[in-house]
Design a protein around this motif. Structure first.
Motif, PDB file in Angstrom:
ATOM      1  N   UNK A   1     -23.932  -8.481  77.430  1.00 35.97           N
ATOM      2  CA  UNK A   1     -23.662  -8.073  78.602  1.00 35.97           C
ATOM      3  C   UNK A   1     -22.592  -8.849  79.616  1.00 35.97           C
ATOM      4  N   UNK A   2     -22.656 -10.278  79.069  1.00 39.80           N
ATOM      5  CA  UNK A   2     -22.053 -11.262  79.789  1.00 39.80           C
ATOM      6  C   UNK A   2     -20.679 -11.434  79.255  1.00 39.80           C
ATOM      7  N   UNK A   3     -20.425 -10.820  78.004  1.00 35.74           N
ATOM      8  CA  UNK A   3     -19.074 -11.205  77.208  1.00 35.74           C
ATOM      9  C   UNK A   3     -17.973 -10.653  77.728  1.00 35.74           C
ATOM     10  N   UNK A   4     -18.016  -9.618  78.516  1.00 32.16           N
ATOM     11  CA  UNK A   4     -16.569  -8.829  79.163  1.00 32.16           C
ATOM     12  C   UNK A   4     -16.808  -8.418  80.337  1.00 32.16           C
ATOM     13  N   UNK A   5     -15.880  -8.057  81.233  1.00 33.49           N
ATOM     14  CA  UNK A   5     -15.617  -7.399  82.434  1.00 33.49           C
ATOM     15  C   UNK A   5     -15.548  -6.062  82.114  1.00 33.49           C
TER      16      UNK A   5
END
Ligand code: ATP
Length: 325
Positions: A137-141
């Motif tokens: 869940x930290x790979x993309x805005x």
């Protein structure tokens, strides 16, 4: 019993019906619910814990199937959002002869990546519970900011924060970006779970003790390194405990790490003491680790992730049968 919140991706794993084939040679796949933080939530619920999942799925058949599966496992799904703007993520998983796997992800972008900060409510994070998340869940805005916001709220609310980076390099623009983001996040969490490979990826150290000294920083009180069939090791600032795995015949290791984390969080949620007191008490923490190892071992004996998760009775039975603990 403390409550547990798990935030992140829920997706469909398509698992081949037979082991040992490259994806191009697989004829049929089984649809299996998955996504590491969703697996963790389901693992806790199947053990009898009080757990909610925070995430977003597509307004499609797969999204509905995921919500239904989490509900059936006993996970509270009132914090799961549905969107028409993207489809639910799919991951095709190829299993090698030994049960180890490779992933191929279909998400461009996917519904889980559209979770945003404004959707999070402060009240969810108040109280004595545990908050768990990963790095997908930290790979993309916008879900990257939503994840950071959730960590902030959990810390402000007095929750114990647990982080399993679960490195999936295909989902990052570069390995360097993954490493930097994960290393910057680790000091916010109290409890970190990584695999041996992730430990090496993050620190470049073959020597586990030196690696641990790099990673135990900031809020980190406990660092768990999972080692597949070799078991798991817990490191704190002042001690290390290794707990061997329970010997089983694995058919699919998908979800073993998540089942392990579920067992660990469930074990912690059952204790009345503070997190620091629990990890300093060798007897209690060892018992929790044996339980978590058994959760991981049992999950390798069936295909898929969520569908393979054990109940508390199955875990206790295995521990008794193998005379461990
Ligand atoms: P993931 O890739 O999902 O993050 P992981 O690499 O963290 O998983 P593993 O180390 O494979 O997870 O497994 C987690 C735990 O499950 C291990 O520490 C061990 O206790 C148990 N486990 C995994 N594989 C086996 C196995 N083949 N036999 C017995 N126990 C196993």
């Amino acid at each position: 019993m403390k409550s547990i919140l798990s935030l992140g991706e829920a997706l469909i794993d398509f698992v081949p019906e037979e082991n040992g084939k490259a994806l191009k040679d697989v004829h049929s796949f089984v649809k299996a619910p998955g996504g590491a933080p969703a697996n963790v939530a389901a693992a806790v619920a199947k053990l009898g814990g009080n757990v909610s999942f925070i995430g977003k799925v597509g307004n499609d058949g797969f999204g509905k199937f995921l919500i239904e599966t989490l509900d059936q496992a006993g996970v509270k799904t009132d914090k799961v959002f549905t969107t028409n703007d993207a489809l639910t993520s799919l991951a095709f998983v190829s299993l090698k002869e030994d049960g180890e796997r490779d992933f191929s992800f279909y998400r461009d972008p996917a519904a889980d990546q559209l979770l945003n900060s404004e959707e999070l409510q402060n009240a969810w994070f108040e109280g004595e519970g545990l908050f768990h998340f990963g790095s997908v869940s930290q790979t993309m805005e916008p879900c990257k900011s939503a994840t950071s916001r959730a960590v902030e709220l959990a810390l402000a609310g007095g929750m114990i924060v647990s982080y399993d980076p679960n490195v999936r390099l295909q989902l990052w623009s570069s390995a360097a970006e993954a490493k930097e983001t994960i290393l910057n996040t680790i000091p916010y969490a109290h409890l970190i779970k990584i695999s041996e490979e992730e430990c090496f990826f993050l620190t470049g150290e073959q020597d586990e003790n030196k690696a641990v000294r790099q990673l135990i920083a900031g809020n980190v009180k406990a660092l768990l390194i999972t080692k597949g069939e070799k078991g798991s090791t817990l490191h704190t600032k002042s001690s290390s405990i290794h707990v061997p795995s329970i010997q089983v015949k694995p058919v699919d290791t998908t979800g073993a790490g998540d089942a392990f984390v579920g067992g660990l969080l469930f074990g912690l949620s059952q204790q009345n003491q503070t997190f620091e007191t629990i990890i300093d008490n060798e007897e209690i923490i060892k018992e929790i680790l044996v339980f978590a190892n058994a959760c991981g071992a049992l999950t390798t004996m069936k295909r898929g992730a969520i569908l393979a998760l054990p109940s508390q009775e199955e875990v206790k039975e295995l521990i008794l049968k193998k005379k461990v603990g």
